[in-house]
Design an enzyme around this catalytic site. Structure first.
Site, PDB file in Angstrom:
ATOM      1  N   GLY A   1       0.851  -1.190   0.000  1.00 33.39           N
ATOM      2  CA  GLY A   1       0.000   0.000   0.000  1.00 33.39           C
ATOM      3  C   GLY A   1       0.885   1.238   0.000  1.00 33.39           C
ATOM      4  O   GLY A   1       1.108   1.907  -0.995  1.00 33.39           O
TER       5      GLY A   1
ATOM      6  N   TYR B   1       2.172   8.518  15.090  1.00 33.78           N
ATOM      7  CA  TYR B   1       3.298   7.577  15.059  1.00 33.78           C
ATOM      8  C   TYR B   1       4.653   8.257  15.163  1.00 33.78           C
ATOM      9  O   TYR B   1       5.686   7.594  15.061  1.00 33.78           O
ATOM     10  CB  TYR B   1       3.298   6.759  13.757  1.00 33.78           C
ATOM     11  CG  TYR B   1       1.949   6.258  13.337  1.00 33.78           C
ATOM     12  CD1 TYR B   1       1.299   5.265  14.072  1.00 33.78           C
ATOM     13  CD2 TYR B   1       1.315   6.768  12.213  1.00 33.78           C
ATOM     14  CE1 TYR B   1       0.053   4.804  13.691  1.00 33.78           C
ATOM     15  CE2 TYR B   1       0.068   6.310  11.828  1.00 33.78           C
ATOM     16  CZ  TYR B   1      -0.558   5.335  12.566  1.00 33.78           C
ATOM     17  OH  TYR B   1      -1.786   4.881  12.193  1.00 33.78           O
TER      18      TYR B   1
ATOM     19  N   CYS C   1      -5.586  23.196  17.562  1.00 32.24           N
ATOM     20  CA  CYS C   1      -5.433  23.587  18.968  1.00 32.24           C
ATOM     21  C   CYS C   1      -4.822  22.472  19.769  1.00 32.24           C
ATOM     22  O   CYS C   1      -5.470  21.877  20.643  1.00 32.24           O
ATOM     23  CB  CYS C   1      -6.792  23.941  19.545  1.00 32.24           C
ATOM     24  SG  CYS C   1      -7.476  25.360  18.726  1.00 32.24           S
TER      25      CYS C   1
HETATM   26  N1  LLP Z   1      -2.225  -5.848   4.089  1.00 32.32           N
HETATM   27  C1  LLP Z   1      -2.776  -5.770   5.304  1.00 32.32           C
HETATM   28  C2  LLP Z   1      -3.550  -6.885   5.812  1.00 32.32           C
HETATM   29  C3  LLP Z   1      -2.617  -4.590   6.076  1.00 32.32           C
HETATM   30  O1  LLP Z   1      -3.159  -4.517   7.282  1.00 32.32           O
HETATM   31  C4  LLP Z   1      -1.869  -3.495   5.556  1.00 32.32           C
HETATM   32  C5  LLP Z   1      -1.692  -2.269   6.308  1.00 32.32           C
HETATM   33  C6  LLP Z   1      -1.318  -3.645   4.260  1.00 32.32           C
HETATM   34  C7  LLP Z   1      -1.513  -4.825   3.559  1.00 32.32           C
HETATM   35  C8  LLP Z   1      -0.522  -2.554   3.604  1.00 32.32           C
HETATM   36  O2  LLP Z   1       0.633  -2.254   4.288  1.00 32.32           O
HETATM   37  P1  LLP Z   1       1.637  -1.164   3.666  1.00 32.32           P
HETATM   38  O3  LLP Z   1       2.227  -1.767   2.421  1.00 32.32           O
HETATM   39  O4  LLP Z   1       0.851   0.028   3.362  1.00 32.32           O
HETATM   40  O5  LLP Z   1       2.625  -0.965   4.730  1.00 32.32           O
HETATM   41  N2  LLP Z   1      -2.323   4.044   9.528  1.00 32.32           N
HETATM   42  C9  LLP Z   1      -0.909   3.762   9.374  1.00 32.32           C
HETATM   43  C10 LLP Z   1      -0.660   2.563   8.514  1.00 32.32           C
HETATM   44  C11 LLP Z   1      -1.309   1.292   9.002  1.00 32.32           C
HETATM   45  C12 LLP Z   1      -1.159   0.132   8.065  1.00 32.32           C
HETATM   46  C13 LLP Z   1      -2.235  -0.884   8.267  1.00 32.32           C
HETATM   47  N3  LLP Z   1      -2.191  -2.048   7.465  1.00 32.32           N
HETATM   48  C14 LLP Z   1      -0.182   5.004   8.841  1.00 32.32           C
HETATM   49  O6  LLP Z   1      -0.795   6.047   8.700  1.00 32.32           O
HETATM   50  O7  LLP Z   1       1.014   4.941   8.588  1.00 32.32           O
END
Ligand code: LLP
Length: 415
Positions: free
Chosen positions: A280, A320, A345
C-alpha cells in the site's frame, strides 16, 4: 544536504522551474492558485510507474501471481481506477472500501476482503458482490461466512507467524500478541474446519507482519512460517515495505522486496502456487505531496512556521511520530531549521520539527514530501477543519479528483 536531496523525496517528475517546484509538469504555485491550500497533489505518472514496478517484479520473479494494492493507503475513486487500469487488484479493509472499489468499477473478482471484525453486513456485501477472496481472520469470521455463503466462496486463512517486525508498535501485526490472524496451531484447526465446509473453498494462506518495515529479513521469516501448514494454491504474502520519508531513511526497492519474498517462497512453498502481494504505502507514498500556505512566522527559539493545515490532513506525525521533510516551493534549497506546525489547537500538531526552510514568510507556499500514503484516508475534521482536495497531475495538466470539504459539509450529517 545537497540541492538534490529534497527533489529526491519528491515524485520523480519533480523539477525546479522559474516558478519554483513543479510536479508532473505543473508548478505547485499554479495548483495553489487554482485549488487553494492545503491540497493533496498526486503525480499520476509516478504512481503508475511505481505500481508497475511491483507488478513487473512479481511477473519476472514468480510464475503466477498478482499485486493487490492495499487500498486503505489511499481509498478514493480515482486511485481505484488507476489500479484497475494498471492491471492490479485491490485489497479492501471493510465495507466502506469495498463500496468505493465497486463504485469505481473494480472487477469484484480482483478484490480481496480483509478485517479482523467483519460484520454480517460486510460479509453479505462481499458475498453478493462476488469478491475474489475473503481472508478469514478468526473462527467467528469463518462461521459467519459459512452461514451466509450460498455458493462456493474462495478464502484464505490469515496466519499470525510470530515474527516481530522492526517498526512502530502500532503498525506491527505479525507478533504472537497481535490481534490479527490465527496462531499456527489455530490456523491448522481453521484449515481443517474449512476442508469440511459446504461453501468455503480453501485457496491458501495469508500473512502480513506490519507496515513501514525497511529490514527485509522478517519478511522472509514470515514466508517460512507458512511452509509447515500444508500445500496450497495461493499465498498472499501481505504488504509492509517501507517508504523513504526523510533524507536519512533508506527503503528497499520494490524489486528487492519481491526478490526476498519469492526467494523465501522458493524454499518453502510449492512452485506452482500463486503469489499475491498487498503493498500500500510503498506504492503511493512518494507520488504524493501536501501543499500548504504559511499563515504566520513566530520568531524565537525555536521559530514556528504555522501553515493552514496540520493534523487534520496529516495524522502520521502525532500518531506515530513519523518524520517528514519540507521546503518552501519557490526557495526549495538551503535554509535554517524551524518548526513547521499546523493550525490545530494542540501542541502535538507539528508537521516537521527542525524543517530546513529557506527564509519562510507569511504567504509562502510550503510543500511536505511523501504524503501520498495514509494521509488522505486518515484526514479528519478536528477544529472544524475541512478535508483538503485531491488533485492529480499528469503531462502538464492538473485535475481535481476530490473536492475540498465545505463548511456546509461539516453540518451535512446533522439531523
Ligand atoms: N495488508 C494488510 C492486511 C494490512 O493490514 C496493511 C496495512 C497492508 C496490507 C498494507 O501495508 P503497507 O504496504 O501500506 O505498509 N495508519 C498507518 C498505517 C497502518 C497500516 C495498516 N495495514 C499510517 O498512517 O502509517
Amino acid at each position: 544536504m545537497t540541492d538534490a536531496d529534497f527533489l529526491g523525496l519528491l515524485p520523480p517528475t519533480a523539477a525546479v522551474t522559474d516558478d519554483g517546484i513543479a510536479i508532473g509538469g505543473v508548478p505547485l504555485a499554479t495548483i495553489a492558485e487554482r485549488f487553494g491550500t492545503p491540497t493533496y497533489v498526486i503525480d499520476e505518472q509516478s504512481l503508475r510507474e511505481q505500481v508497475g514496478a511491483f507488478r513487473d517484479a512479481l511477473a519476472r520473479r514468480w510464475g503466477a501471481g498478482r499485486i493487490h494494492f492495499a487500498s486503505k493507503a489511499f481509498p478514493t475513486t480515482a486511485m481505484y481506477r488507476v489500479m484497475a487500469d494498471e492491471g492490479v487488484g485491490v485489497d479492501v479493509a471493510g465495507g466502506g472500501e469495498l463500496h468505493l472499489a465497486l463504485r469505481a468499477g473494480v472487477d469484484p473478482s480482483t478484490i480481496l476482503l480483509h478485517g479482523n471484525a467483519k460484520t454480517d453486513e460486510e460479509i453479505s456485501l462481499a458475498l453478493e458482490a462476488g469478491v475474489g477472496l475473503v481472508v478469514v481472520d478468526n473462527f467467528d469470521d469463518l462461521e459467519r461466512l459459512e452461514r451466509r455463503a450460498s455458493r462456493r466462496q474462495p478464502v484464505l486463512v490469515r496466519v499470525r507467524p510470530d515474527v516481530a517486525a522492526p517498526t512502530h508498535e502500532a503498525m506491527a501485526t505479525g507478533h504472537a500478541s497481535s490481534k490479527f490472524g490465527l496462531s499456527i496451531p489455530d490456523a491448522r484447526r481453521a484449515i481443517e474446519r474449512i476442508s469440511r465446509s459446504r461453501h468455503l473453498g480453501l485457496e491458501g494462506l495469508h500473512v502480513h507482519i506490519g507496515s513501514q518495515i525497511s529490514d527485509l529479513a522478517p519478511f522472509a521469516r514470515a514466508v517460512e512460517a507458512l511452509g509447515d501448514l500444508g500445500e496450497f494454491d495461493t499465498y498472499d504474502l501481505g504488504g509492509g515495505l517501507a517508504a523513504r520519508y526523510t533524507y536519512a531513511d533508506h527503503a528497499p526497492s520494490p524489486d528487492e522486496w519481491v526478490a526476498t519474498l519469492t526467494e523465501a517462497a522458493r524454499r518453502v512453498l510449492p512452485a506452482r502456487a500463486r503469489i499475491l502481494l498487498e503493498p500500500g504505502r510503498s506504492v503511493v507514498a512518494r507520488a504524493g505531496v501536501t501543499l500548504y500556505r504559511v499563515v504566520t512566522v513566530k520568531h524565537g527559539e525555536p521559530t514556528f512556521v504555522a501553515v493552514d493545515g496540520g493534523m487534520g490532513d496529516n495524522l502520521d506525525v502525532s500518531l506515530y511520530g513519523q518524520r517528514f521533510e519540507a521546503a518552501v516551493v519557490t526557495r526549495p534549497f538551503g535554509g535554517a531549521p524551524v518548526d513547521l506546525v499546523g493550525r490545530h489547537c494542540e501542541s502535538g500538531d507539528r508537521l516537521v520539527e527542525g524543517a530546513r526552510l529557506h527564509d519562510p514568510r507569511p504567504g509562502d507556499l510550503v510543500v511536505v514530501a511523501v504524503t501520498g500514503a495514509y494521509c488522505v484516508t486518515m484526514a479528519n475534521n478536528y477544529n472544524g477543519a475541512r478535508r483538503p482536495p485531491v488533485v492529480f497531475v499528469r503531462h502538464g495538466a492538473a485535475t481535481l479528483r476530490q473536492r475540498r470539504e465545505t463548511y456546509d459539509d461539516l453540518a451535512s450529517r446533522d439531523v
